[in-house]
Design a protein around this motif. Structure first.
Motif, PDB file in Angstrom:
ATOM      1  N   LEU A   1      44.124  34.133  15.793  1.00 17.01           N
ATOM      2  CA  LEU A   1      44.057  33.096  16.819  1.00 17.01           C
ATOM      3  C   LEU A   1      44.939  31.915  16.433  1.00 17.01           C
ATOM      4  O   LEU A   1      44.756  31.326  15.366  1.00 17.01           O
ATOM      5  N   PRO A   2      45.899  31.548  17.265  1.00 15.69           N
ATOM      6  CA  PRO A   2      46.787  30.429  16.936  1.00 15.69           C
ATOM      7  C   PRO A   2      46.097  29.081  17.149  1.00 15.69           C
ATOM      8  O   PRO A   2      45.085  28.985  17.842  1.00 15.69           O
ATOM      9  N   THR A   3      46.645  28.054  16.547  1.00 12.15           N
ATOM     10  CA  THR A   3      46.168  26.684  16.721  1.00 12.15           C
ATOM     11  C   THR A   3      47.118  25.949  17.656  1.00 12.15           C
ATOM     12  O   THR A   3      48.335  26.080  17.531  1.00 12.15           O
ATOM     13  N   ASN A   4      46.559  25.192  18.576  1.00 13.27           N
ATOM     14  CA  ASN A   4      47.379  24.384  19.488  1.00 13.27           C
ATOM     15  C   ASN A   4      47.751  23.089  18.761  1.00 13.27           C
ATOM     16  O   ASN A   4      47.082  22.066  18.886  1.00 13.27           O
ATOM     17  N   TRP A   5      48.838  23.152  17.991  1.00 15.20           N
ATOM     18  CA  TRP A   5      49.193  22.026  17.135  1.00 15.20           C
ATOM     19  C   TRP A   5      49.682  20.810  17.913  1.00 15.20           C
ATOM     20  O   TRP A   5      49.592  19.679  17.419  1.00 15.20           O
ATOM     21  N   SER A   6      50.188  20.993  19.103  1.00 16.52           N
ATOM     22  CA  SER A   6      50.619  19.829  19.887  1.00 16.52           C
ATOM     23  C   SER A   6      49.429  18.937  20.217  1.00 16.52           C
ATOM     24  O   SER A   6      49.538  17.705  20.222  1.00 16.52           O
ATOM     25  N   VAL A   7      48.272  19.549  20.461  1.00 20.80           N
ATOM     26  CA  VAL A   7      47.046  18.774  20.702  1.00 20.80           C
ATOM     27  C   VAL A   7      46.502  18.232  19.384  1.00 20.80           C
ATOM     28  O   VAL A   7      46.152  17.055  19.274  1.00 20.80           O
ATOM     29  N   VAL A   8      46.448  19.102  18.375  1.00 21.60           N
ATOM     30  CA  VAL A   8      45.858  18.715  17.089  1.00 21.60           C
ATOM     31  C   VAL A   8      46.606  17.544  16.458  1.00 21.60           C
ATOM     32  O   VAL A   8      45.982  16.574  15.990  1.00 21.60           O
ATOM     33  N   ASN A   9      47.925  17.617  16.437  1.00 25.43           N
ATOM     34  CA  ASN A   9      48.689  16.551  15.785  1.00 25.43           C
ATOM     35  C   ASN A   9      48.518  15.212  16.484  1.00 25.43           C
ATOM     36  O   ASN A   9      48.566  14.162  15.845  1.00 25.43           O
ATOM     37  N   GLU A  10      48.289  15.259  17.789  1.00 25.10           N
ATOM     38  CA  GLU A  10      48.057  14.012  18.539  1.00 25.10           C
ATOM     39  C   GLU A  10      46.670  13.439  18.263  1.00 25.10           C
ATOM     40  O   GLU A  10      46.489  12.227  18.207  1.00 25.10           O
ATOM     41  N   LYS A  11      45.699  14.330  18.049  1.00 29.42           N
ATOM     42  CA  LYS A  11      44.298  13.903  17.927  1.00 29.42           C
ATOM     43  C   LYS A  11      43.791  13.854  16.485  1.00 29.42           C
ATOM     44  O   LYS A  11      42.673  13.403  16.253  1.00 29.42           O
ATOM     45  N   ARG A  12      44.586  14.289  15.544  1.00 25.84           N
ATOM     46  CA  ARG A  12      44.055  14.508  14.201  1.00 25.84           C
ATOM     47  C   ARG A  12      43.506  13.240  13.556  1.00 25.84           C
ATOM     48  O   ARG A  12      42.465  13.270  12.890  1.00 25.84           O
ATOM     49  N   GLY A  13      44.181  12.113  13.735  1.00 26.88           N
ATOM     50  CA  GLY A  13      43.681  10.870  13.167  1.00 26.88           C
ATOM     51  C   GLY A  13      42.320  10.504  13.731  1.00 26.88           C
ATOM     52  O   GLY A  13      41.395  10.120  12.990  1.00 26.88           O
ATOM     53  N   GLU A  14      42.184  10.625  15.026  1.00 25.32           N
ATOM     54  CA  GLU A  14      40.912  10.340  15.698  1.00 25.32           C
ATOM     55  C   GLU A  14      39.828  11.302  15.220  1.00 25.32           C
ATOM     56  O   GLU A  14      38.695  10.893  14.930  1.00 25.32           O
ATOM     57  N   TRP A  15      40.181  12.576  15.134  1.00 24.96           N
ATOM     58  CA  TRP A  15      39.205  13.567  14.680  1.00 24.96           C
ATOM     59  C   TRP A  15      38.802  13.340  13.232  1.00 24.96           C
ATOM     60  O   TRP A  15      37.642  13.515  12.874  1.00 24.96           O
ATOM     61  N   THR A  16      39.734  12.927  12.394  1.00 26.82           N
ATOM     62  CA  THR A  16      39.429  12.689  10.983  1.00 26.82           C
ATOM     63  C   THR A  16      38.418  11.565  10.837  1.00 26.82           C
ATOM     64  O   THR A  16      37.447  11.666  10.059  1.00 26.82           O
ATOM     65  N   ASN A  17      38.614  10.482  11.587  1.00 26.57           N
ATOM     66  CA  ASN A  17      37.650   9.373  11.543  1.00 26.57           C
ATOM     67  C   ASN A  17      36.275   9.824  12.012  1.00 26.57           C
ATOM     68  O   ASN A  17      35.245   9.458  11.424  1.00 26.57           O
ATOM     69  N   ARG A  18      36.247  10.618  13.057  1.00 25.64           N
ATOM     70  CA  ARG A  18      34.972  11.105  13.592  1.00 25.64           C
ATOM     71  C   ARG A  18      34.299  12.039  12.596  1.00 25.64           C
ATOM     72  O   ARG A  18      33.082  11.988  12.406  1.00 25.64           O
ATOM     73  N   TRP A  19      35.078  12.918  11.962  1.00 26.10           N
ATOM     74  CA  TRP A  19      34.565  13.831  10.946  1.00 26.10           C
ATOM     75  C   TRP A  19      33.909  13.050   9.806  1.00 26.10           C
ATOM     76  O   TRP A  19      32.805  13.361   9.367  1.00 26.10           O
ATOM     77  N   ASN A  20      34.602  12.025   9.337  1.00 28.68           N
ATOM     78  CA  ASN A  20      34.087  11.229   8.213  1.00 28.68           C
ATOM     79  C   ASN A  20      32.805  10.487   8.578  1.00 28.68           C
ATOM     80  O   ASN A  20      31.946  10.249   7.715  1.00 28.68           O
ATOM     81  N   ARG A  21      32.672  10.096   9.846  1.00 26.89           N
ATOM     82  CA  ARG A  21      31.475   9.381  10.291  1.00 26.89           C
ATOM     83  C   ARG A  21      30.284  10.309  10.536  1.00 26.89           C
ATOM     84  O   ARG A  21      29.141   9.927  10.261  1.00 26.89           O
ATOM     85  N   THR A  22      30.555  11.492  11.065  1.00 29.25           N
ATOM     86  CA  THR A  22      29.451  12.327  11.568  1.00 29.25           C
ATOM     87  C   THR A  22      29.186  13.593  10.764  1.00 29.25           C
ATOM     88  O   THR A  22      28.094  14.157  10.878  1.00 29.25           O
ATOM     89  N   ILE A  23      30.142  14.063   9.983  1.00 26.37           N
ATOM     90  CA  ILE A  23      29.969  15.342   9.298  1.00 26.37           C
ATOM     91  C   ILE A  23      29.955  15.176   7.787  1.00 26.37           C
ATOM     92  O   ILE A  23      28.939  15.467   7.123  1.00 26.37           O
ATOM     93  N   GLU A  24      31.027  14.705   7.233  1.00 33.81           N
ATOM     94  CA  GLU A  24      31.147  14.588   5.773  1.00 33.81           C
ATOM     95  C   GLU A  24      30.697  13.201   5.350  1.00 33.81           C
ATOM     96  O   GLU A  24      31.493  12.380   4.899  1.00 33.81           O
ATOM     97  N   ARG A  25      29.406  12.964   5.469  1.00 36.80           N
ATOM     98  CA  ARG A  25      28.876  11.623   5.185  1.00 36.80           C
ATOM     99  C   ARG A  25      28.296  11.537   3.771  1.00 36.80           C
ATOM    100  O   ARG A  25      27.834  12.510   3.235  1.00 36.80           O
TER     101      ARG A  25
END
Length: 348
Positions: free
Chosen positions: A324-348
């Motif tokens: 399964l491929p990754t849609n990197w055009s979406v990921v690269n645009e959202k990655r910073g936002e997702w990283t902040n959310r990950w740090n707040r909600t998952i890897e706490r």
């Protein structure tokens, strides 16, 4: 006068020959390739480059660096690129394409033999693939009477509470776990919320460590701290080669693809050679070499691997064709936002 001439003449001849050699050396075009160090650099320098140089009458200068290093070189040299062809992981490669560093890939007969997954876009191609899936300790599972895992759903099984490791979102394996759970919950890269909910509420309680380091991951397995992880097919195979009882699984929902991509760089002064090298990397003989030495699954459908090698890499339509491929055009645009959310909600 004659004696003097006899002394000078050989000197003049030597100078003339040396100058001719310099002119000849300068007339040989030079192709700069930016790619991974380590075993990849060794394979290129010992096997791939000599054969290509001989066939094309070109000199190749290999510039080693990881994907981040090579992308940084492209950014630093954007006004006058030194590199002519680059190899990057598919995420950074999509950034290189978006930044305008990659030239269009010229069509060639060899490309008709590639799996669709290899044609990333009109400016970059995958030269190999590894899979993101499950790695498990076969002896630990057998001792506990557990069946071989076959699904991503095992990550939420309470039997594995604090016996599971997943790399963080800064690592492709962790990012793709998030995307995979989003897909299984009806979303995907463009609808990631379901993935975050599943990771935070169902997966995270089982995770002992969000481990990005391959060395630390192997230690966790060796110490018995974990018996299951999300990891890559190549990493797992390298660890198995040491004698550790570990096996890679392609989950039934699908394994995510991590592609090794290449692109010709814009404004190259040797564009024909850059395009030719890209085509050469797709040939069966080079694809076999990359499978044997790097653990890259061949993207050329005509490649035939020996059973021992085929067992170690994604191979054939049953595996490569279903990654399964990754849609990197979406990921690269959202990655910073997702990283902040990950740090707040998952890897706490």
């Amino acid at each position: 006068m004659k004696a003097k001439f006899l002394v000078v003449a050989p000197l003049a001849a030597a100078i003339a020959l040396a100058c001719a050699g310099i002119v000849h050396a300068q007339s040989v075009p030079t192709l700069y390739v930016g790619a991974y160090g380590g075993s990849t650099e060794k394979a290129f320098k010992e096997k791939i480059i000599p054969a290509f140089e001989a066939s094309r009458k070109v000199k190749i200068v290999y510039v080693a660096g990881n994907s981040t290093d090579t992308l940084a070189k492209l950014q630093a040299q954007k006004d006058k690129q030194e590199l002519d062809l680059v190899l990057l992981d598919d995420g950074p490669m999509q950034q290189a394409v978006q930044f305008g560093f990659c030239d269009k890939v010229k069509d060639a007969p060899i490309y008709k033999d590639l799996y669709p997954l290899a044609r990333i876009d009109d400016r970059s191609m995958a030269i190999g693939a590894v899979a993101t899936g499950l790695a498990y300790n076969t002896e630990a599972f057998k001792k506990a009477g557990l069946p071989k895992p076959d699904s991503w759903q095992i990550l939420i099984d309470k039997k594995f509470k604090q016996k599971l490791a997943i790399p963080p979102i800064s690592n492709t394996y962790g990012l793709q776990t998030l995307i995979m759970y989003a897909k299984m919950r009806g979303g995907g890269e463009k609808a990631i919320d379901a993935g975050f909910d599943a990771m935070a509420k169902e997966v995270a309680p089982n995770v002992l460590a969000w481990e990005p380091s391959p060395g630390k991951m192997t230690e966790l397995f060796q110490n018995g701290d974990i018996n299951l992880a999300v990891w890559g097919s190549g990493r797992t195979e390298s660890f198995r080669a040491t004698g550790f009882p570990i096996e890679f699984v392609y989950p039934k929902e699908g394994a995510m693809a991590l592609l090794i991509a290449a692109c010709p760089v814009v404004n190259s002064d040797v564009p024909e050679h850059a395009q030719a090298l890209l085509q050469y990397l797709m040939t069966p003989e080079v694809q076999v070499l990359l499978a044997e030495t790097q653990g890259f699954g061949p993207v050329n459908s005509k490649v035939k691997l020996e059973p021992a090698i085929a067992a170690k890499v994604p191979y054939g339509p049953a595996q490569i064709g279903k990654l399964l491929p990754t849609n990197w055009s979406v990921v690269n645009e959202k990655r910073g936002e997702w990283t902040n959310r990950w740090n707040r909600t998952i890897e706490r």
